[in-house]
Motif scaffolding. Structure first.
Motif, short mmCIF file in Angstrom:
data_model
loop_
_atom_site.label_atom_id
_atom_site.label_comp_id
_atom_site.label_asym_id
_atom_site.label_seq_id
_atom_site.Cartn_x
_atom_site.Cartn_y
_atom_site.Cartn_z
N SER A 89 13.01 -47.07 82.84
CA SER A 89 12.62 -45.75 82.33
C SER A 89 11.10 -45.71 82.17
N LEU A 90 10.55 -44.52 81.97
CA LEU A 90 9.11 -44.35 81.81
C LEU A 90 8.60 -45.26 80.70
N GLY A 91 7.67 -46.13 81.04
CA GLY A 91 7.15 -47.10 80.08
C GLY A 91 7.85 -48.44 80.15
N MET A 92 8.99 -48.48 80.84
CA MET A 92 9.79 -49.71 80.94
C MET A 92 9.91 -50.16 82.40
N GLY A 93 8.90 -49.88 83.19
CA GLY A 93 8.89 -50.32 84.56
C GLY A 93 8.92 -49.21 85.59
N ASP A 94 9.26 -48.01 85.19
CA ASP A 94 9.26 -46.85 86.08
C ASP A 94 10.00 -47.10 87.39
N ASP A 95 11.18 -47.67 87.31
CA ASP A 95 12.01 -47.93 88.48
C ASP A 95 12.67 -46.64 88.92
N ILE A 122 2.95 -39.19 68.42
CA ILE A 122 3.84 -40.29 68.80
C ILE A 122 3.79 -41.34 67.69
N TYR A 123 4.95 -41.58 67.09
CA TYR A 123 5.10 -42.56 66.02
C TYR A 123 5.68 -43.83 66.63
N LYS A 124 4.97 -44.96 66.47
CA LYS A 124 5.37 -46.19 67.13
C LYS A 124 4.93 -47.42 66.36
N ASP A 125 5.49 -48.55 66.75
CA ASP A 125 5.06 -49.84 66.22
C ASP A 125 3.72 -50.18 66.88
N PRO A 126 2.73 -50.64 66.11
CA PRO A 126 1.42 -50.90 66.70
C PRO A 126 1.41 -51.97 67.79
N SER A 127 2.40 -52.85 67.81
CA SER A 127 2.39 -53.93 68.80
C SER A 127 3.25 -53.65 70.02
N CYS A 128 3.85 -52.48 70.12
CA CYS A 128 4.77 -52.18 71.21
C CYS A 128 4.00 -51.72 72.45
N THR A 129 4.06 -52.50 73.51
CA THR A 129 3.32 -52.16 74.74
C THR A 129 4.04 -51.11 75.57
N CYS A 130 5.38 -51.07 75.53
CA CYS A 130 6.08 -50.05 76.32
C CYS A 130 5.81 -48.66 75.74
N CYS A 131 5.66 -48.59 74.43
CA CYS A 131 5.32 -47.31 73.79
C CYS A 131 3.92 -46.86 74.22
N GLU A 132 3.01 -47.81 74.35
CA GLU A 132 1.65 -47.50 74.80
C GLU A 132 1.69 -46.93 76.21
N ALA A 133 2.49 -47.53 77.10
CA ALA A 133 2.60 -47.05 78.47
C ALA A 133 3.19 -45.63 78.50
N TRP A 134 4.21 -45.37 77.67
CA TRP A 134 4.82 -44.05 77.60
C TRP A 134 3.80 -43.02 77.09
N ALA A 135 3.06 -43.40 76.04
CA ALA A 135 2.04 -42.51 75.47
C ALA A 135 0.94 -42.21 76.50
N ARG A 136 0.54 -43.22 77.26
CA ARG A 136 -0.48 -43.03 78.29
C ARG A 136 0.02 -42.04 79.35
N ALA A 137 1.29 -42.13 79.73
CA ALA A 137 1.86 -41.19 80.70
C ALA A 137 1.82 -39.76 80.15
#
Length: 151
Positions: free
Chosen positions: A120-126, A33-48
């Motif tokens: 979406s996944l990582g963006m609130g999972d609504d 997973i290639y991402k910006d180090p400060s992006c928290t939504c990417c961290e949530a997606w990666a954790r999923a």
């Protein structure tokens, strides 16, 4: 020990070994997973993805370079890019859709969820979130609607 009890124990042990083998082989599927180090939504997606037993390798490096290398059109770009084998998954592609692709092995380069759709996944999972997933195929990488989520 009775024959029935011995047969039951062998059957139970076989089931436990089979379950362990399935889990071990699932965790062997590497996802970069290639991402910006400060992006928290990417961290949530990666954790999923890690929770789903992918062998996740997070790369906090020039994530725009991987988008360019893969040929992801600008209008299809999301905030992170994941690579699994020959496929890429751009943005907040749902886990179920990734699993479907990896099981069915369709003939395209990857999937994209452009932008950062709320819910979406990582963006609130609504569960009521509505957005589209596009397939991209070489050589032109012209997007084709693959699936509508929600709505």
């Amino acid at each position: 020990m009775s024959l029935k009890r011995r047969a039951f124990m062998c059957l139970a042990a076989t089931g436990a070994i089979a379950a362990f083998t399935r889990r071990a082989s699932a965790s062997q599927v590497r996802m970069d997973i290639y991402k910006d180090p400060s992006c928290t939504c990417c961290e949530a997606w990666a954790r999923a993805m890690a929770d789903a037993d992918f062998n996740v390798v997070v790369r906090n490096e020039d994530f725009m370079a991987i988008k360019s290398k893969l040929g992801v059109p600008e209008k299809m770009q999301g905030c992170h890019t994941a690579v699994v084998g020959d496929y890429f998954f751009e943005g907040h592609v749902p886990l179920e859709v990734i699993e479907k692709v990896l099981n069915e092995k369709p003939q395209f380069a990857g999937l994209a969820v452009p932008g950062m759709p709320a819910g979406s996944l990582g963006m609130g999972d609504d569960p009521k979130a509505a957005y589209e997933v596009f397939s991209l195929n070489r050589p032109d990488m012209e997007p084709t609607l693959y699936m509508r989520i929600g709505g």
